[in-house]
Design an enzyme around this catalytic site. Structure first.
Site, PDB file in Angstrom:
ATOM      1  CB  CYS A 122      -0.951  -0.010   1.187  1.00 28.13           C
ATOM      2  SG  CYS A 122      -1.889  -1.536   1.303  1.00 28.13           S
ATOM      3  CG  HIS A 263      -3.223   3.190   2.519  1.00 24.45           C
ATOM      4  ND1 HIS A 263      -3.851   2.818   1.348  1.00 24.45           N
ATOM      5  CD2 HIS A 263      -3.123   2.059   3.273  1.00 24.45           C
ATOM      6  CE1 HIS A 263      -4.103   1.514   1.393  1.00 24.45           C
ATOM      7  NE2 HIS A 263      -3.684   1.040   2.551  1.00 24.45           N
ATOM      8  CG  ASN A 293      -6.493  -1.274   1.906  1.00 21.73           C
ATOM      9  OD1 ASN A 293      -5.896  -0.819   0.924  1.00 21.73           O
ATOM     10  ND2 ASN A 293      -5.873  -1.687   2.993  1.00 21.73           N
TER      11      ASN A 293
HETATM   12  N1  COA Z   1     -17.657  -8.979  11.075  1.00 25.39           N
HETATM   13  C1  COA Z   1     -18.050  -9.185  12.347  1.00 25.39           C
HETATM   14  N2  COA Z   1     -17.201  -9.430  13.342  1.00 25.39           N
HETATM   15  C2  COA Z   1     -15.896  -9.460  13.038  1.00 25.39           C
HETATM   16  C3  COA Z   1     -15.423  -9.240  11.737  1.00 25.39           C
HETATM   17  C4  COA Z   1     -16.367  -9.001  10.738  1.00 25.39           C
HETATM   18  N3  COA Z   1     -16.020  -8.780   9.462  1.00 25.39           N
HETATM   19  N4  COA Z   1     -14.064  -9.315  11.749  1.00 25.39           N
HETATM   20  C5  COA Z   1     -13.698  -9.569  12.994  1.00 25.39           C
HETATM   21  N5  COA Z   1     -14.792  -9.654  13.791  1.00 25.39           N
HETATM   22  C6  COA Z   1     -14.866  -9.928  15.212  1.00 25.39           C
HETATM   23  C7  COA Z   1     -13.674 -10.709  15.722  1.00 25.39           C
HETATM   24  O1  COA Z   1     -13.853 -12.090  15.491  1.00 25.39           O
HETATM   25  C8  COA Z   1     -13.713 -10.375  17.183  1.00 25.39           C
HETATM   26  O2  COA Z   1     -14.675 -11.182  17.812  1.00 25.39           O
HETATM   27  P1  COA Z   1     -14.412 -11.820  19.269  1.00 25.39           P
HETATM   28  O3  COA Z   1     -14.234 -10.642  20.163  1.00 25.39           O
HETATM   29  O4  COA Z   1     -15.652 -12.600  19.498  1.00 25.39           O
HETATM   30  O5  COA Z   1     -13.174 -12.628  19.090  1.00 25.39           O
HETATM   31  C9  COA Z   1     -14.203  -8.938  17.204  1.00 25.39           C
HETATM   32  O6  COA Z   1     -14.815  -8.705  15.920  1.00 25.39           O
HETATM   33  C10 COA Z   1     -13.120  -7.913  17.428  1.00 25.39           C
HETATM   34  O7  COA Z   1     -12.041  -8.269  16.592  1.00 25.39           O
HETATM   35  P2  COA Z   1     -10.780  -7.347  16.510  1.00 25.39           P
HETATM   36  O8  COA Z   1      -9.756  -7.997  15.608  1.00 25.39           O
HETATM   37  O9  COA Z   1     -10.351  -6.897  17.881  1.00 25.39           O
HETATM   38  O10 COA Z   1     -11.413  -6.109  15.755  1.00 25.39           O
HETATM   39  P3  COA Z   1     -10.768  -4.721  15.519  1.00 25.39           P
HETATM   40  O11 COA Z   1     -11.548  -3.675  16.177  1.00 25.39           O
HETATM   41  O12 COA Z   1      -9.277  -4.754  15.760  1.00 25.39           O
HETATM   42  O13 COA Z   1     -10.976  -4.552  13.958  1.00 25.39           O
HETATM   43  C11 COA Z   1      -9.763  -4.727  11.922  1.00 25.39           C
HETATM   44  C12 COA Z   1     -10.400  -5.483  13.070  1.00 25.39           C
HETATM   45  C13 COA Z   1      -9.153  -5.725  10.962  1.00 25.39           C
HETATM   46  C14 COA Z   1     -10.835  -3.918  11.218  1.00 25.39           C
HETATM   47  C15 COA Z   1      -8.680  -3.779  12.486  1.00 25.39           C
HETATM   48  O14 COA Z   1      -7.785  -4.508  13.318  1.00 25.39           O
HETATM   49  C16 COA Z   1      -7.893  -3.099  11.408  1.00 25.39           C
HETATM   50  O15 COA Z   1      -8.430  -2.336  10.644  1.00 25.39           O
HETATM   51  N6  COA Z   1      -6.569  -3.297  11.353  1.00 25.39           N
HETATM   52  C17 COA Z   1      -5.743  -2.692  10.362  1.00 25.39           C
HETATM   53  C18 COA Z   1      -5.967  -3.431   9.076  1.00 25.39           C
HETATM   54  C19 COA Z   1      -5.481  -2.712   7.875  1.00 25.39           C
HETATM   55  O16 COA Z   1      -5.752  -1.558   7.674  1.00 25.39           O
HETATM   56  N7  COA Z   1      -4.758  -3.437   7.051  1.00 25.39           N
HETATM   57  C20 COA Z   1      -4.306  -2.999   5.791  1.00 25.39           C
HETATM   58  C21 COA Z   1      -3.012  -2.358   5.917  1.00 25.39           C
HETATM   59  S1  COA Z   1      -2.521  -1.721   4.379  1.00 25.39           S
END
Ligand code: COA
Length: 339
Positions: A122, A263, A293
């Protein structure tokens, strides 16, 4: 055509044109509810994404890159045979080789162009711009096309809801041209970096030489895998650090930035950075809600839409900042001067 370096070089690089191409099909959060265990409410509140574009069955990355390249050349009024170098930042190429850039150059008729892909995920568009500026200002090239192109829909795992909802397909880029001018560059400064020790936080394990696709593998390893929380922490830190480091080096402050184009990965990451940088949210542009993204395409896609909407106007100083697999980061301050 790549030339010879000039001994005393009065040529300056300019961001001359922007353009993009996105697939027709929009997939909403509600559409995803039938594929993974998720809800529109979860996706929107955790990421800011409402929908994303997805390629047709017969499209691959170069098909999007070709569309974007043609649109950029049209808006610049330049013909393909005037392109000296075509750079395609991508981490989802059609295949390991040939490069997307070589396929694209042939398709658009840029037969005199050197063509290559770069892989900085990215951050790739800004890495590509840095190369374009170096080529132009050294005198090696006059017209360089940089087209970020990605088809993430083919590498996300429909059994992993935490990554499946985040990505979209697109291509977008810019034309960098050399003007004979001894004045200061409109590319005011770059800040690029990588931390390979965190490479396993965002990866596709299978398909290269470490785990060739010719050997047996777990199907989950052929898809993107991400430690979302770790990447989130990394992203919020490097956006702030890289922008501040660049501004410090230039003797500038955030008040010298007219428009911030980060980004487009997650609205919560962007909101966090906006608060930490102390920039007025009115001076931040994004389109994450409609595209998700799109990796190397995300920043030029946002730039092009900002221009189309009259938010990005000539003379503005624009700070772009990206982060991604590698892990990599990149920032660039440029004065938008398309004339
Ligand atoms: N729908 C519903 N629930 C979901 C889900 C979805 N699509 N994806 C994850 N969950 C759940 C998880 O299973 C977890 O459940 P649990 O508590 O029962 O285990 C809960 O939501 C929280 O998960 P968590 O990973 O703590 O969520 P988060 O708030 O960290 O959000 C992301 C997850 C991926 C959105 C976040 O970590 C993120 O954006 N990270 C950066 C990713 C990114 O930008 N990557 C690209 C870089 S270029």
């Amino acid at each position: 055509m790549i030339g010879v370096p000039m001994s005393s070089n009065p040529r300056r690089a300019r961001l001359a044109a922007l353009g993009y191409y996105v697939p027709e099909r929009a997939v909403t959060n509600a559409d995803l509810e039938s594929i993974v265990d998720t809800t529109d409410e979860w996706i929107l509140s955790r990421t800011g994404i409402r929908e994303r574009r997805v390629v047709a069955a017969d499209q691959a990355t170069s098909d999007l890159a070709i569309g974007a390249a043609i649109n950029i050349l049209t808006s610049a009024g330049l013909s393909a045979d005037e392109i000296d170098v075509l750079i395609v930042p991508t981490c989802t190429p059609d295949q390991l080789f040939p490069s997307v850039a070589a396929v694209t150059a042939d398709a658009i008729g840029a037969h005199d162009a050197a063509a290559f892909d770069i892989q900085a995920a990215c951050s790739g568009f800004i890495y590509g711009l840095a190369q374009a500026v170096a080529l132009v200002e050294s005198g090696l090239a006059r017209n360089v096309l940089v087209v970020g192109a990605e088809v993430f829909s083919r590498v996300i795992n429909p059994e992993d809801r935490s990554t499946y909802v985040l990505f979209g397909d697109a291509a977008a880029g810019a034309l960098v041209v050399g003007v004979d001018d001894a004045g200061p560059s409109t590319f005011i400064g770059f800040e690029l970096g990588a931390d390979g020790s965190k490479g396993d936080q965002l990866q596709i394990p299978v398909g290269g030489t470490r785990h060739p696709a010719s050997q047996p593998f777990d199907p989950a390893d052929a898809y993107l895998q991400m430690n979302g929380r770790e990447v989130f922490r990394f992203a919020t830190r490097v956006i702030e650090d890289s922008v501040i480091r660049l501004l410090d080096r230039l003797g500038m402050t955030i008040d010298d930035v007219d428009l911030l184009v980060p980004h487009q990965a997650n609205q919560r990451i962007i909101d966090h950075a906006v608060v930490r940088l102390g920039i007025d949210p009115a001076r931040v542009f994004g389109n994450l809600d409609r595209y998700g993204n799109t990796s190397a395409a995300s920043i030029p896609l946002a730039l092009a839409e900002a221009r189309d909407q009259g938010v990005l106007t000539p003379g503005m100083r624009v700070m772009m900042v990206g982060f991604g697999a590698g892990l990599t980061w990149a920032a660039c301050l440029v004065r938008f001067d398309p004339t």
